[in-house]
Design an enzyme around this catalytic site. Structure first.
Site, PDB file in Angstrom:
ATOM      1  N   SER A   1       0.849  -1.191   0.000  1.00 48.97           N
ATOM      2  CA  SER A   1       0.000   0.000   0.000  1.00 48.97           C
ATOM      3  C   SER A   1       0.887   1.244   0.000  1.00 48.97           C
ATOM      4  O   SER A   1       2.100   1.148   0.092  1.00 48.97           O
ATOM      5  CB  SER A   1      -0.896   0.004   1.239  1.00 48.97           C
ATOM      6  OG  SER A   1      -0.117   0.304   2.379  1.00 48.97           O
ATOM      7  N   LYS A   2       0.226   2.377  -0.109  1.00 47.49           N
ATOM      8  CA  LYS A   2       0.902   3.683  -0.129  1.00 47.49           C
ATOM      9  C   LYS A   2       1.982   3.829   0.941  1.00 47.49           C
ATOM     10  O   LYS A   2       2.971   4.505   0.727  1.00 47.49           O
ATOM     11  CB  LYS A   2      -0.139   4.772   0.137  1.00 47.49           C
ATOM     12  CG  LYS A   2      -0.699   5.418  -1.091  1.00 47.49           C
ATOM     13  CD  LYS A   2      -1.458   6.685  -0.654  1.00 47.49           C
ATOM     14  CE  LYS A   2      -1.907   7.516  -1.834  1.00 47.49           C
ATOM     15  NZ  LYS A   2      -2.738   6.801  -2.788  1.00 47.49           N
ATOM     16  N   ARG A   3       1.737   3.220   2.105  1.00 47.09           N
ATOM     17  CA  ARG A   3       2.707   3.335   3.200  1.00 47.09           C
ATOM     18  C   ARG A   3       4.068   2.803   2.790  1.00 47.09           C
ATOM     19  O   ARG A   3       5.097   3.201   3.316  1.00 47.09           O
ATOM     20  CB  ARG A   3       2.240   2.515   4.414  1.00 47.09           C
ATOM     21  CG  ARG A   3       1.111   3.090   5.191  1.00 47.09           C
ATOM     22  CD  ARG A   3       0.783   2.201   6.377  1.00 47.09           C
ATOM     23  NE  ARG A   3       0.410   0.855   5.968  1.00 47.09           N
ATOM     24  CZ  ARG A   3       1.079  -0.241   6.277  1.00 47.09           C
ATOM     25  NH1 ARG A   3       2.169  -0.173   7.008  1.00 47.09           N
ATOM     26  NH2 ARG A   3       0.668  -1.418   5.859  1.00 47.09           N
ATOM     27  N   HIS A   4       4.080   1.838   1.862  1.00 47.26           N
ATOM     28  CA  HIS A   4       5.344   1.212   1.470  1.00 47.26           C
ATOM     29  C   HIS A   4       6.091   2.013   0.413  1.00 47.26           C
ATOM     30  O   HIS A   4       7.301   1.884   0.268  1.00 47.26           O
ATOM     31  CB  HIS A   4       5.085  -0.192   0.923  1.00 47.26           C
ATOM     32  CG  HIS A   4       4.474  -1.124   1.924  1.00 47.26           C
ATOM     33  ND1 HIS A   4       3.145  -1.456   1.927  1.00 47.26           N
ATOM     34  CD2 HIS A   4       5.024  -1.777   2.978  1.00 47.26           C
ATOM     35  CE1 HIS A   4       2.884  -2.290   2.927  1.00 47.26           C
ATOM     36  NE2 HIS A   4       4.006  -2.492   3.592  1.00 47.26           N
ATOM     37  N   GLY A   5       5.378   2.823  -0.339  1.00 48.61           N
ATOM     38  CA  GLY A   5       6.012   3.564  -1.427  1.00 48.61           C
ATOM     39  C   GLY A   5       5.052   3.668  -2.597  1.00 48.61           C
ATOM     40  O   GLY A   5       3.837   3.609  -2.412  1.00 48.61           O
TER      41      GLY A   5
END
Ligand code: GLU
Length: 421
Positions: free
Chosen positions: A201-205
């Protein structure tokens, strides 16, 4: 029977890289088998205008070189056919009306199973499967009804999709059986996870194709990387171009364990592809990337800087920071010029009338000056680099000076001398 597979995205926003990886497995399988890859837009659940999302999906697939066969189709176009099948199922006693909706009568006993190409035998107890809504009270068919019907109508031989659809599969199998049609073969491929094991998800990149494109990854590198998320031809080969991927791809070798998205590996792989381009091709890619990202930089100069940056950047998006000094003024940090006064003065003197003004001649002149001042090369060249590039990290100094030209170089050296005091 010839293989026919499909990608069936829901047009809800930007295309997630996990869905693209699944689409890629479909595409590779189709191309490997000489079959067909279809694009089907699943828009029964989407009431809003989806044209933009559909364009975006197609644009992303095209950028990656994933071509589909035939025109793309829309699930919504088949609502009448779905309603007709639902009415027939009611007439056959296999479905029933419930508060205006039509529900499918799932079997209560036994289990529903299939031989999954990736996961082996899967069996789901029927008592856990609820009677499914086929058509809502407003007349719209549900995804779990429309999707398997479309698989049948489209002659899909293999449903290759994300493992998050495993729970839908027994429902869809029972529907297809109830209509008397043949079942496709199912293959549920693993989710794509971040380093923490959670779904990417966005949290990862970056997670959408648009973001990877903006970040300056090459489509062929991304394609290669995605192919290795859950599949490998052997324990060793990493770098494979499209043709090799198509030749070697085997659905049966896709692993059921979660695939981890390693951003560092992607950067490394992208750097390998980037350095493998001819300088002309790199220049061409840079010009396109810059244009797409709002830089109005002289294409010819971009092409000339390409060989200077090729060994130094691993993504196209690093170019503006790294080579921006060729295209606009610089603002060196005065503290980085500290103690550079004598060498800057010597450089100005050496370059003033140097002929020819090429990298080799510039290098020997500046090394001579450094020697005269009793400076080590690193010490001597740092202030020059900072003065003309505005940074301590840059492409090759002498090549950069040659390309910048005498006039710009000298004016930057003078400005740095003034600033350094
Ligand atoms: N629309 C579904 C998705 O985007 C695909 C379902 C399928 O492949 O059967 O996840």
């Amino acid at each position: 029977m010839a293989v026919r597979v499909r990608m069936a995205p829901s047009p809800t926003g930007l295309l997630h890289i996990g869905n693209v990886r699944t689409a890629l497995f479909n595409w590779l399988y189709a191309r490997h088998e000489g079959g067909e890859f279809r694009l089907r837009i699943e828009n029964t659940d989407t009431s809003r205008e989806v044209a933009e999302a559909v364009d975006h999906i197609q644009e992303s697939l095209r950028w990656l070189g994933l071509d589909w066969d035939g025109p793309h189709t829309f699930q919504l176009d088949r609502m009448d056919d779905c309603r007709r099948v639902a009415a027939q199922l009611v007439a056959d006693g296999k479905a029933y009306e419930d508060e205006g909706a039509i529900r499918f009568r799932m079997p209560d006993e036994g289990s529903t199973g299939w031989d999954d190409v990736v996961r082996g035998r899967v069996e789901i107890p029927n008592e856990t499967i609820e009677d499914l809504v086929l058509v809502r009270s407003d007349g719209r068919p549900t995804y779990n009804f429309a999707s398997p019907l479309e698989d049948v109508w489209d002659g899909i031989t293999h449903v290759i999709r994300g493992e998050d659809h495993i729970s839908n599969t027994p429902k869809q199998i029972n529907i297809i059986r109830a209509t008397g049609a043949e079942l496709p073969i199912y293959a549920h491929v693993p989710n794509v996870a971040g380093a923490d094991g959670k779904k990417l998800s966005k949290r990862h990149g970056a997670v959408t194709v648009a973001e990877f494109r903006r970040d300056g990854y090459l489509p062929e590198a991304l394609l290669n990387f995605l192919a290795l998320l859950g599949w490998a031809p052997d324990g060793e080969t990493t770098i494979m171009d499209r043709d090799e991927l198509v030749r070697r791809f085997e659905l049966a070798r896709v692993s059921p364990s979660p695939a981890q998205f390693d951003y560092a590996k992607l950067d490394w792989l992208n750097g390998m592809y980037l350095r493998g381009l001819s300088p002309q091709e790199l220049g061409h890619r840079l010009v396109i990337w810059l244009g797409e990202n709002g830089y109005d930089w002289d294409a010819e100069l971009v092409a000339r800087t390409a060989p200077l940056v090729q060994e130094k950047i691993s993504r196209l998006a690093e170019f503006p920071d790294f080579a921006g000094f060729f295209f606009g003024d610089v603002e060196p940090d005065v503290t980085d010029l500290d103690g550079g006064g004598p060498m800057l003065a010597a450089t100005e003197e050496a370059l003033g009338s140097l002929e020819p003004f090429d990298a080799a001649t510039i290098e020997s002149a500046l090394r001579g000056k450094a020697d005269e001042l009793g400076l080590k090369a690193r010490q001597a060249f740092q202030p020059i680099r900072v003065a003309i590039t505005g940074s301590k990290v840059s492409p090759g100094l002498f090549e950069s000076i040659e390309l910048l030209g005498r006039e710009t170089t000298l004016s930057r050296i003078r400005a740095a001398r003034d600033a350094a005091g």
